[in-house]
Scaffold this motif. Structure first.
Motif, PDB file in Angstrom:
ATOM      1  N   ALA A 141     -31.668 -62.033 -24.086  1.00 25.80           N
ATOM      2  CA  ALA A 141     -33.045 -61.919 -22.993  1.00 25.80           C
ATOM      3  C   ALA A 141     -34.034 -61.780 -23.441  1.00 25.80           C
ATOM      4  O   ALA A 141     -34.359 -60.921 -24.941  1.00 25.80           O
ATOM      5  N   THR A 142     -35.684 -62.015 -22.795  1.00 27.84           N
ATOM      6  CA  THR A 142     -36.744 -61.205 -23.250  1.00 27.84           C
ATOM      7  C   THR A 142     -37.047 -60.179 -22.186  1.00 27.84           C
ATOM      8  O   THR A 142     -36.133 -60.092 -21.116  1.00 27.84           O
ATOM      9  N   ARG A 143     -37.904 -59.311 -22.700  1.00 27.30           N
ATOM     10  CA  ARG A 143     -38.384 -58.689 -21.989  1.00 27.30           C
ATOM     11  C   ARG A 143     -38.725 -59.404 -20.122  1.00 27.30           C
ATOM     12  O   ARG A 143     -38.415 -57.932 -18.985  1.00 27.30           O
ATOM     13  N   ARG A 144     -39.110 -60.243 -20.234  1.00 22.59           N
ATOM     14  CA  ARG A 144     -39.740 -61.305 -18.922  1.00 22.59           C
ATOM     15  C   ARG A 144     -38.841 -61.231 -18.126  1.00 22.59           C
ATOM     16  O   ARG A 144     -38.495 -60.681 -16.819  1.00 22.59           O
ATOM     17  N   ARG A 145     -37.851 -61.861 -18.854  1.00 24.11           N
ATOM     18  CA  ARG A 145     -36.427 -61.885 -18.110  1.00 24.11           C
ATOM     19  C   ARG A 145     -35.258 -60.205 -17.616  1.00 24.11           C
ATOM     20  O   ARG A 145     -35.344 -60.486 -16.538  1.00 24.11           O
ATOM     21  N   ARG A 146     -36.139 -59.480 -18.326  1.00 26.79           N
ATOM     22  CA  ARG A 146     -35.267 -58.247 -18.006  1.00 26.79           C
ATOM     23  C   ARG A 146     -36.054 -57.741 -16.343  1.00 26.79           C
ATOM     24  O   ARG A 146     -35.705 -57.344 -14.999  1.00 26.79           O
ATOM     25  N   LEU A 147     -37.150 -57.727 -16.632  1.00 28.33           N
ATOM     26  CA  LEU A 147     -38.132 -57.267 -15.397  1.00 28.33           C
ATOM     27  C   LEU A 147     -37.487 -58.002 -13.941  1.00 28.33           C
ATOM     28  O   LEU A 147     -37.685 -57.293 -12.972  1.00 28.33           O
TER      29      LEU A 147
END
Length: 177
Positions: A141-147
């Motif tokens: 995943a991306t950091r965007r998804r984690r956030l």
């Protein structure tokens, strides 16, 4: 501490990272308001048929913030996911009685969100949200998804706590006064 101790600035024209962090700050304030100012009995009270407690939810959200921020930063997890014995204690907040005092619970949560708000400020800088993560085996995943995952988890539990808090002492509303 209470919700007013969480720094909060309205964000009407921010970029994607600023807007996501604004949304997380706002839900943190809502959760702090809904879960704050309670005594030990109120924090541990269950409301049938659920076994969910406000105390367990406070610990859970602190652990979620640590675990998912660590994955986004590609660093090892630490407390409160790691217990004093150095082992990971996933889901213990749902299966074991919370023995922390109200002050310890609130300190755990406020100190956790403070650390991670600062860390996320650095992680979203520049094109940081698009960084592809490989730190969670089987879940790229991306950091965007984690956030977004952290935001979603906070929103879900803030809604649950809102219902429980109304049953505890009648507090209702969406935003702190």
């Amino acid at each position: 501490m209470d919700y007013s101790d969480i720094p909060f600035e309205d964000c009407t024209l921010g970029d994607e990272g600023e807007m996501l962090l604004f949304a997380l700050d706002r839900v943190h304030r809502q959760f702090a308001w809904k879960s704050g100012g309670l005594d030990a009995e109120q924090l541990r009270r269950q409301h049938a048929p659920s076994e969910l407690t406000i105390a367990g939810t406070i610990v859970h959200l602190a652990k979620v913030e640590e675990q998912w921020t660590a994955l986004a930063a590609e660093r090892p997890v630490g407390p409160p996911v790691l217990g004093p014995d150095g082992s990971e204690h996933y889901d213990a907040e749902w299966t074991q009685e919370i023995t922390l005092t109200p002050e310890e619970l609130y300190d755990l949560w406020y100190s956790t969100i403070g650390r991670y708000r600062e860390e996320w400020g650095h992680l979203v800088a520049g094109s940081g949200l698009g960084t592809v993560l490989h730190s969670d085996p089987g879940y790229v995943a991306t950091r965007r998804r984690r956030l977004v995952d952290i935001l979603e988890e906070n929103l879900q539990h803030t809604g649950q706590i809102s219902v429980i808090r109304e049953a505890v002492d009648g507090l209702v509303g969406n935003d702190p006064p």
